[in-house]
Design a protein around this motif. Structure first.
Motif, mmCIF file in Angstrom:
data_model
loop_
_atom_site.group_PDB
_atom_site.id
_atom_site.type_symbol
_atom_site.label_atom_id
_atom_site.label_comp_id
_atom_site.label_asym_id
_atom_site.label_seq_id
_atom_site.Cartn_x
_atom_site.Cartn_y
_atom_site.Cartn_z
ATOM 1 N N LYS A 154 0.838 -1.302 -0.057
ATOM 2 C CA LYS A 154 0.133 0.039 0.061
ATOM 3 C C LYS A 154 0.966 1.256 0.095
ATOM 4 O O LYS A 154 2.216 1.205 0.148
ATOM 5 C CB LYS A 154 -0.942 -0.016 1.413
ATOM 6 C CG LYS A 154 -1.900 -1.262 1.398
ATOM 7 C CD LYS A 154 -2.977 -1.009 2.408
ATOM 8 C CE LYS A 154 -3.924 -2.180 2.477
ATOM 9 N NZ LYS A 154 -4.978 -2.116 3.729
ATOM 10 N N ALA A 155 0.325 2.363 -0.299
ATOM 11 C CA ALA A 155 0.807 3.581 0.018
ATOM 12 C C ALA A 155 1.476 3.864 1.444
ATOM 13 O O ALA A 155 0.766 3.675 2.228
ATOM 14 C CB ALA A 155 0.217 4.966 -0.465
ATOM 15 N N GLY A 156 2.699 4.459 1.252
ATOM 16 C CA GLY A 156 3.232 4.637 2.668
ATOM 17 C C GLY A 156 4.622 3.654 2.824
ATOM 18 O O GLY A 156 5.220 3.177 1.765
ATOM 19 N N VAL A 157 4.895 3.153 3.910
ATOM 20 C CA VAL A 157 6.103 2.704 4.120
ATOM 21 C C VAL A 157 5.920 1.124 3.719
ATOM 22 O O VAL A 157 4.943 0.528 4.043
ATOM 23 C CB VAL A 157 6.877 2.772 5.850
ATOM 24 C CG1 VAL A 157 7.929 2.031 6.008
ATOM 25 C CG2 VAL A 157 6.768 4.379 6.221
ATOM 26 N N ASP A 158 6.887 0.618 2.998
ATOM 27 C CA ASP A 158 6.655 -0.944 2.785
ATOM 28 C C ASP A 158 7.318 -1.723 3.989
ATOM 29 O O ASP A 158 8.561 -1.496 4.328
ATOM 30 C CB ASP A 158 7.788 -0.912 1.494
ATOM 31 C CG ASP A 158 7.572 -2.448 0.653
ATOM 32 O OD1 ASP A 158 7.062 -3.279 1.618
ATOM 33 O OD2 ASP A 158 7.856 -2.615 -0.341
ATOM 34 N N ALA A 159 6.701 -2.205 4.683
ATOM 35 C CA ALA A 159 6.894 -3.170 5.896
ATOM 36 C C ALA A 159 7.760 -4.251 5.632
ATOM 37 O O ALA A 159 8.289 -4.965 6.561
ATOM 38 C CB ALA A 159 5.849 -3.331 6.668
ATOM 39 N N ARG A 160 8.173 -4.541 4.324
ATOM 40 C CA ARG A 160 8.615 -5.882 3.903
ATOM 41 C C ARG A 160 10.180 -5.640 3.962
ATOM 42 O O ARG A 160 10.867 -6.757 4.231
ATOM 43 C CB ARG A 160 8.282 -6.493 2.649
ATOM 44 C CG ARG A 160 6.637 -6.752 2.462
ATOM 45 C CD ARG A 160 6.280 -6.938 0.930
ATOM 46 N NE ARG A 160 6.676 -6.038 0.315
ATOM 47 C CZ ARG A 160 6.360 -5.975 -1.123
ATOM 48 N NH1 ARG A 160 6.062 -7.051 -1.715
ATOM 49 N NH2 ARG A 160 6.633 -4.894 -1.989
ATOM 50 N N VAL A 161 10.684 -4.553 3.658
ATOM 51 C CA VAL A 161 12.129 -4.171 3.706
ATOM 52 C C VAL A 161 12.621 -3.090 4.505
ATOM 53 O O VAL A 161 11.622 -2.027 4.710
ATOM 54 C CB VAL A 161 12.442 -3.955 2.198
ATOM 55 C CG1 VAL A 161 13.933 -3.558 2.250
ATOM 56 C CG2 VAL A 161 11.875 -5.129 1.375
ATOM 57 N N ALA A 162 13.638 -3.111 5.161
ATOM 58 C CA ALA A 162 14.216 -2.138 6.011
ATOM 59 C C ALA A 162 15.856 -2.174 6.016
ATOM 60 O O ALA A 162 16.510 -3.301 5.994
ATOM 61 C CB ALA A 162 13.922 -2.301 7.457
#
Length: 708
Positions: free
Chosen positions: A507-515
């Motif tokens: 979704k729009a916003g922070v991609d929680a899959r990668v850091a």
């Protein structure tokens, strides 16, 4: 019974008032006696205080009495050589003690003065004396200033510098440091004088227009036959009043300012008229003596300081917050400044545009009501400058307009309410947007034609397993190939990929899959590789931090779903990406930027005041060149830190740096570190091989620090 008690109470009140009046009268008589005694001690009371003249006294007695008081030296008397000859004297009143005290009845005392001696006969005048009133002059209480503030409507007037208070004052603040001073610039003209000057200018314009119209109506044959002295409009010399009106006009001052800049740029062109081409040879330029800030390295890797910009009026006690070159005019350098704490009447924010061919004063000066934290030229509109302010506003200046912003975002809840430390302009020539990011995690997209309301609004939140949802971005960076995807560096040291719009799997916003985690302190800058060569290096990112390090990352594409380095081992866990290279330095690193033309070259600035240029094709442990700016401002105690740097985008030969002392320094790098003509294909291939080797080492579980 009740009526009698009321009457008794009324009588008592009347008696009390009478007693109070009697006491006031007694005190007044005592004061009058003291006044009379004091006048008598001087010796004048017997002459000034006389019994009140009776109305029945004759005119002759009154004239004699007034003459005895005034004497023969009255202003109205005539004697040879007197400047007041032929004028009457002012009427003289005689006031008695009884009249001063007010005890001589209700009607005022009147008298008729005698006619002036030897003067012109005037009409009868009657003077009267009214009751005396004692006035006590006390300072009025200061009224509290009532300040109303509305976040929806911006009613602040544009900033204008204060007028000069005196001629030759040290604290002079004119509208522009390049403004030419006129003889009448040091005094404020009245409204009548301004109207008179404008009338003179209009008359001169009318004369010139009439002369031009007459010349246009006259045919070429007739104009040639008529000689210059015989024309109807002979040349005439302007009067002093007309000359002052012309040189004090805004049009004349702007013309002189533009013309003086042109002459100054022409005079700045340095040329060695004594150069001997037979002795110098081809390498004469490279073998010249090195100045301050130059490095003694190999010729192709030298760094030489070529210009410094600092203005005594505007740069003093200000810190540089951002630097950038113009994409169309490579000689223009932009620098944004924070406020001067010792000048509360000056604007807090400042943007100066310097010219490499004019070192003594800036080409343009722009103001803002809040500290400017970031600013850059628009790549699609060379006349526009976009800046982010500490107040949360995004401002737009135009070099064709005045010093104030032509547009600015409102201070409403629809936009930013926290400082804007980073912004970028993405898109194409026909469709581009301003993307701004504030420290409260809000990312807004603005149309350059309308800044009243954001076109996009995105709030970034920290992904799990963070302790809180709050996210404080300090910088953002967009890849050159995808304007819908960007990286955001945070105060905690992590770097997160973000999407402007919803896409498959995210979704729009922070991609929680990668850091991207590797820094232990706030991330100060992010920069994608320009990728302008034969090999695509657009996935390489440089990051700098105040943890004394610069890190090289390989960014995963948005659609990638690799399972390497998964935390927890489940498919829903966060993919933690580690840096490929870690460049540990000796001080805080505030900024790091890729060279726009050399694939393996990047530069960084640190808190020690050093500019370092690296080439990962040559060495990944030490920089290939290092330099420090010279001390121009004289504030060596705070000239140690450099905050920002910028490469010149077209040729990549110049690097501009700035720091806490407000000095902009421009360096020129050697042929091995800059210049599009010297790029070899082996350099692109070498960087690609190095990245592949580092990527393989990271996949094998062995991290590299400074290449080891």
């Amino acid at each position: 019974m009740e009526h009698s008690s009321t009457m008794q109470q009324r009588k008592e009140e009347i008696l009390a008032k009478k007693a109070k009046l009697a006491e006031l009268k007694r005190q007044r008589e005592l004061r009058q006696k003291e006044f009379t005694a004091s006048r008598q001690s001087i010796g004048e009371a017997s002459e000034l205080v006389q019994p009140t003249p009776n109305r029945a006294d004759t005119r002759r007695d009154l004239d004699t009495f007034i003459t005895s008081l005034v004497g023969e030296s009255r202003p109205g008397s005539t004697r040879p050589g007197s400047p007041a000859q032929g004028r009457g004297s002012r009427p003289t009143s005689v006031v008695s003690a009884g009249q001063l005290s007010g005890d001589n009845g209700d009607s005022p005392t009147t008298y008729t003065p005698a006619p002036p001696v030897g003067g012109i006969e005037r009409g009868m005048q009657t003077l009267s004396i009214g009751p005396l009133t004692t006035l006590y002059e006390t300072p009025s209480d200061p009224k509290p200033e009532v300040i109303t503030y509305s976040k929806g409507v911006q009613t602040a007037d544009p900033w204008s510098p204060p007028k000069q208070r005196s001629f030759g004052s040290d604290s002079e603040a004119e509208e522009s440091p390049t403004r030419v001073k006129t003889p009448r610039a040091n005094k404020r003209l009245s409204r009548r004088e301004r109207e008179r000057d404008e009338e003179l200018r209009q008359n001169l314009r009318r004369e010139i227009e009439e002369e031009l119209k007459a010349l246009q109506q006259t045919g070429p044959d007739t104009a040639a036959a008529v000689s210059a002295p015989q024309q109807n409009f002979p040349a005439r010399t302007l009067t002093n009043e007309e000359l002052n009106a012309v040189i004090s006009s805004e049009d004349f001052l702007e013309f002189v300012e533009r013309s003086s800049k042109v002459i100054e740029k022409a005079l700045d062109q340095e040329f060695d008229i004594l150069a001997d081409y037979a002795l110098g040879g081809m390498n004469g330029l490279d073998d010249e003596d090195e100045g301050y800030g130059s490095t003694g390295a190999k010729k192709g890797r030298r760094i030489k300081e070529i210009a410094q910009f600092w203005d005594e009026r505007w740069s003093k006690k200000r810190m540089i917050s951002d630097i950038g070159f113009s994409p169309k005019f490579p000689e223009l350098v932009l620098a944004s400044y924070t406020k001067n704490p010792s000048a509360p009447h000056d604007p807090d924010g400042l943007v100066q545009v310097w010219n490499l061919h004019m070192h003594d004063r800036p080409e343009y000066i722009f103001h803002a009501q809040s500290d400017i934290l970031t600013a850059k030229f628009s790549p699609f509109h060379p006349n526009l400058i976009i800046g982010g302010a500490y107040s949360g506003q995004v401002l737009l200046w135009d070099t064709r307009s005045k010093s104030g912003p032509v547009q600015k975002t409102p201070l409403t809840g629809n936009g930013h309410t926290h400082p804007v430390y980073s912004l970028d302009i993405v898109g194409t020539q026909n469709a581009n947007n301003i993307i701004s990011c504030s420290t409260d995690g809000v990312v807004c997209g603005w149309s350059i034609d309308m800044l009243s309301q954001p076109q996009e609004f995105l709030e970034l939140t920290s992904p799990t397993p963070a302790k809180t949802d709050d996210m404080a971005p300090t910088c953002i960076a967009f890849p050159h190939s995808d304007p819908t995807y960007f990286l955001a560096g945070t105060e905690e040291g992590s770097i997160y990929p973000c999407h402007r719009y919803d896409r498959a799997g995210a979704k729009a916003g922070v991609d929680a899959r990668v850091a991207y985690r590797g820094h232990a302190a706030p991330v100060m800058s992010l920069d994608f590789h320009p990728a302008r060569g034969q090999v695509d290096l657009g996935d390489l990112v440089l990051s700098s931090s105040v943890d004394w390090s610069v890190k090289l990352w390989k960014v995963r594409p948005p659609a990638a779903s690799s399972s390497t380095n998964l935390v927890g081992g489940s498919s829903g866990a966060v993919q933690v990406v580690e840096p490929l290279l870690d460049f540990s330095r000796e001080d805080l690193v505030y900024d790091a930027r890729w060279s726009p033309v050399k694939p393996g070259v990047f530069a960084l600035v640190d808190g020690a005041g050093s500019l370092e240029v690296w080439d990962i094709n040559v060495d990944v442990e030490v920089p290939v060149a290092k330099a420090s700016p010279s001390d121009k401002s004289g504030s060596r105690w705070m000239a140690r830190s450099l905050n920002r740097l910028a490469w010149e985008r077209s040729e990549g030969k110049r690097v501009a740096v700035g720091g806490m002392d407000g000095v902009v320094t421009v360096f020129e790098v050697g042929a091995d570190l800059g210049g599009a003509e010297g790029v070899r294909q082996e350099e692109w291939a070498g960087v690609k091989r190095l990245v592949a080797r580092l990527d393989a080492a990271a996949a094998g579980g062995t991290g590299l620090v400074n290449g080891r």
